[in-house]
Motif scaffolding. Structure first.
Motif, PDB file in Angstrom:
ATOM      1  N   LEU A  20      43.704 -41.836  -8.868  1.00 43.12           N
ATOM      2  CA  LEU A  20      44.575 -42.382  -8.182  1.00 43.12           C
ATOM      3  C   LEU A  20      45.971 -42.835  -9.035  1.00 43.12           C
ATOM      4  CD1 LEU A  20      42.763 -44.376  -5.543  1.00 43.12           C
ATOM      5  CD2 LEU A  20      44.240 -42.378  -5.193  1.00 43.12           C
ATOM      6  N   GLY A  21      45.451 -43.397 -10.010  1.00 45.43           N
ATOM      7  CA  GLY A  21      46.643 -43.878 -11.098  1.00 45.43           C
ATOM      8  C   GLY A  21      47.389 -42.700 -11.278  1.00 45.43           C
ATOM      9  N   GLY A  22      46.725 -41.567 -11.779  1.00 38.38           N
ATOM     10  CA  GLY A  22      47.736 -40.408 -12.155  1.00 38.38           C
ATOM     11  C   GLY A  22      48.625 -40.107 -11.123  1.00 38.38           C
ATOM     12  N   LEU A  23      48.240 -40.362  -9.844  1.00 44.29           N
ATOM     13  CA  LEU A  23      49.000 -39.854  -8.732  1.00 44.29           C
ATOM     14  C   LEU A  23      50.225 -40.865  -8.846  1.00 44.29           C
ATOM     15  CD1 LEU A  23      46.613 -39.132  -5.748  1.00 44.29           C
ATOM     16  CD2 LEU A  23      48.135 -37.463  -7.086  1.00 44.29           C
ATOM     17  N   LEU A  24      49.951 -42.030  -8.773  1.00 45.47           N
ATOM     18  CA  LEU A  24      51.031 -43.059  -8.971  1.00 45.47           C
ATOM     19  C   LEU A  24      52.009 -42.997 -10.067  1.00 45.47           C
ATOM     20  CD1 LEU A  24      49.042 -46.131  -7.456  1.00 45.47           C
ATOM     21  CD2 LEU A  24      50.673 -44.924  -6.301  1.00 45.47           C
ATOM     22  N   ALA A  25      51.313 -42.472 -11.339  1.00 43.04           N
ATOM     23  CA  ALA A  25      52.207 -42.498 -12.449  1.00 43.04           C
ATOM     24  C   ALA A  25      53.047 -41.338 -12.455  1.00 43.04           C
ATOM     25  CB  ALA A  25      51.301 -42.630 -13.582  1.00 43.04           C
ATOM     26  N   SER A  26      52.609 -40.341 -11.942  1.00 39.99           N
ATOM     27  CA  SER A  26      53.227 -38.939 -11.930  1.00 39.99           C
ATOM     28  C   SER A  26      54.494 -38.948 -10.918  1.00 39.99           C
ATOM     29  CB  SER A  26      52.404 -37.771 -11.297  1.00 39.99           C
ATOM     30  OG  SER A  26      53.286 -36.632 -11.204  1.00 39.99           O
ATOM     31  N   ALA A  27      55.676 -39.201 -11.560  1.00 38.85           N
ATOM     32  CA  ALA A  27      56.959 -39.335 -10.683  1.00 38.85           C
ATOM     33  C   ALA A  27      57.534 -38.095 -10.168  1.00 38.85           C
ATOM     34  CB  ALA A  27      58.147 -39.973 -11.578  1.00 38.85           C
ATOM     35  N   ASP A  28      57.488 -36.968 -11.023  1.00 36.99           N
ATOM     36  CA  ASP A  28      57.699 -35.648 -10.697  1.00 36.99           C
ATOM     37  C   ASP A  28      56.914 -35.162  -9.646  1.00 36.99           C
ATOM     38  OD1 ASP A  28      55.896 -35.168 -12.235  1.00 36.99           O
ATOM     39  OD2 ASP A  28      57.175 -33.945 -13.565  1.00 36.99           O
ATOM     40  N   GLY A  29      55.713 -35.299  -9.424  1.00 41.47           N
ATOM     41  CA  GLY A  29      55.004 -34.816  -8.600  1.00 41.47           C
ATOM     42  C   GLY A  29      54.183 -33.648  -9.179  1.00 41.47           C
ATOM     43  N   PHE A  30      54.113 -33.425 -10.477  1.00 44.46           N
ATOM     44  CA  PHE A  30      53.452 -32.396 -11.128  1.00 44.46           C
ATOM     45  C   PHE A  30      51.704 -32.493 -11.114  1.00 44.46           C
ATOM     46  CE2 PHE A  30      51.398 -30.757 -14.917  1.00 44.46           C
ATOM     47  CZ  PHE A  30      51.683 -29.244 -14.691  1.00 44.46           C
ATOM     48  N   PHE A  31      51.553 -33.822 -11.443  1.00 39.30           N
ATOM     49  CA  PHE A  31      50.123 -34.110 -11.222  1.00 39.30           C
ATOM     50  C   PHE A  31      49.540 -33.860  -9.937  1.00 39.30           C
ATOM     51  CE2 PHE A  31      46.678 -37.136 -10.735  1.00 39.30           C
ATOM     52  CZ  PHE A  31      45.848 -36.672 -11.934  1.00 39.30           C
ATOM     53  N   ALA A  32      50.161 -34.227  -8.918  1.00 39.08           N
ATOM     54  CA  ALA A  32      49.659 -34.297  -7.583  1.00 39.08           C
ATOM     55  C   ALA A  32      49.586 -32.740  -7.184  1.00 39.08           C
ATOM     56  CB  ALA A  32      50.483 -34.893  -6.800  1.00 39.08           C
ATOM     57  N   LYS A  33      50.491 -31.733  -7.343  1.00 36.15           N
ATOM     58  CA  LYS A  33      50.762 -30.651  -7.086  1.00 36.15           C
ATOM     59  C   LYS A  33      49.731 -29.433  -7.854  1.00 36.15           C
ATOM     60  CE  LYS A  33      55.353 -31.059  -5.058  1.00 36.15           C
ATOM     61  NZ  LYS A  33      56.504 -30.925  -5.335  1.00 36.15           N
ATOM     62  N   VAL A  34      49.791 -29.900  -9.101  1.00 37.01           N
ATOM     63  CA  VAL A  34      49.159 -28.960 -10.163  1.00 37.01           C
ATOM     64  C   VAL A  34      47.746 -29.229 -10.599  1.00 37.01           C
ATOM     65  CG1 VAL A  34      49.360 -27.505 -12.202  1.00 37.01           C
ATOM     66  CG2 VAL A  34      51.281 -28.275 -10.947  1.00 37.01           C
ATOM     67  N   LEU A  35      47.525 -30.317 -10.846  1.00 35.03           N
ATOM     68  CA  LEU A  35      46.587 -31.003 -11.799  1.00 35.03           C
ATOM     69  C   LEU A  35      45.422 -31.707 -10.691  1.00 35.03           C
ATOM     70  CD1 LEU A  35      47.982 -32.354 -15.006  1.00 35.03           C
ATOM     71  CD2 LEU A  35      46.716 -30.041 -14.684  1.00 35.03           C
ATOM     72  N   PHE A  36      45.673 -32.191  -9.941  1.00 34.75           N
ATOM     73  CA  PHE A  36      44.967 -33.283  -8.905  1.00 34.75           C
ATOM     74  C   PHE A  36      44.034 -32.390  -8.108  1.00 34.75           C
ATOM     75  CE2 PHE A  36      44.282 -35.520  -5.031  1.00 34.75           C
ATOM     76  CZ  PHE A  36      43.485 -36.936  -5.551  1.00 34.75           C
ATOM     77  N   PRO A  37      44.344 -31.389  -7.473  1.00 33.41           N
ATOM     78  CA  PRO A  37      43.220 -30.597  -6.674  1.00 33.41           C
ATOM     79  C   PRO A  37      42.158 -30.064  -7.609  1.00 33.41           C
ATOM     80  CG  PRO A  37      45.571 -29.748  -5.974  1.00 33.41           C
ATOM     81  CD  PRO A  37      45.565 -30.740  -7.228  1.00 33.41           C
ATOM     82  N   TYR A  38      42.372 -29.801  -8.917  1.00 33.00           N
ATOM     83  CA  TYR A  38      41.053 -29.117  -9.580  1.00 33.00           C
ATOM     84  C   TYR A  38      40.591 -30.323 -10.267  1.00 33.00           C
ATOM     85  CZ  TYR A  38      43.658 -24.837  -8.796  1.00 33.00           C
ATOM     86  OH  TYR A  38      44.478 -24.041  -8.225  1.00 33.00           O
ATOM     87  N   LEU A  39      41.326 -31.342 -10.577  1.00 30.64           N
ATOM     88  CA  LEU A  39      40.425 -32.442 -11.074  1.00 30.64           C
ATOM     89  C   LEU A  39      39.559 -33.147 -10.075  1.00 30.64           C
ATOM     90  CD1 LEU A  39      43.177 -34.355 -13.551  1.00 30.64           C
ATOM     91  CD2 LEU A  39      41.183 -32.988 -14.111  1.00 30.64           C
ATOM     92  N   LEU A  40      40.109 -33.198  -8.808  1.00 23.48           N
ATOM     93  CA  LEU A  40      39.328 -33.779  -7.719  1.00 23.48           C
ATOM     94  C   LEU A  40      38.046 -32.991  -7.358  1.00 23.48           C
ATOM     95  CD1 LEU A  40      39.693 -35.925  -5.502  1.00 23.48           C
ATOM     96  CD2 LEU A  40      40.711 -33.946  -3.860  1.00 23.48           C
TER      97      LEU A  40
END
Length: 102
Positions: A20-40
């Motif tokens: 969740l911290g990574g989602l909030l810190a990612s301003a450009d949305g790269f974390f949410a679109k690329v990394l987050f689903p696989y880390l989840l």
């Protein structure tokens, strides 16, 4: 028992908090679109949650827009993660128990 609680706290709660911290810190949305689903889905509890959200069609029943269907892969593949963790745990325990002398 305290070790089990500490492992659970780190593995589930703090890992999700870090995501969740990574989602909030990612301003450009790269974390949410690329990394987050696989880390989840690395966390078996989250993988099971994603699988269930897709299975019950959470978008329709709860109003959550994403549900499990917003993943860049089939949500049914998320259920593989808990089984991978079971195989890893079984392999490690087998290797440890083979070293024990009767």
């Amino acid at each position: 028992a305290a070790l089990a609680v500490a492992i659970w706290l780190f593995a589930v709660v703090l890992y999700d908090l870090a995501l969740l911290g990574g989602l909030l810190a990612s301003a450009d949305g790269f974390f949410a679109k690329v990394l987050f689903p696989y880390l989840l889905v690395i966390n078996p509890a989250d993988a099971f949650r994603v699988f269930n959200m897709a299975a019950i069609d959470a978008a329709a029943s709860t109003g959550l827009a994403a549900g499990g269907n917003a993943m860049p892969f089939l949500p049914q593949l998320a259920i593989i993660s808990p089984f991978v963790w079971m195989v890893i745990a079984l392999g490690l325990s087998t290797a440890i128990l083979r070293r024990v002398q009767p």
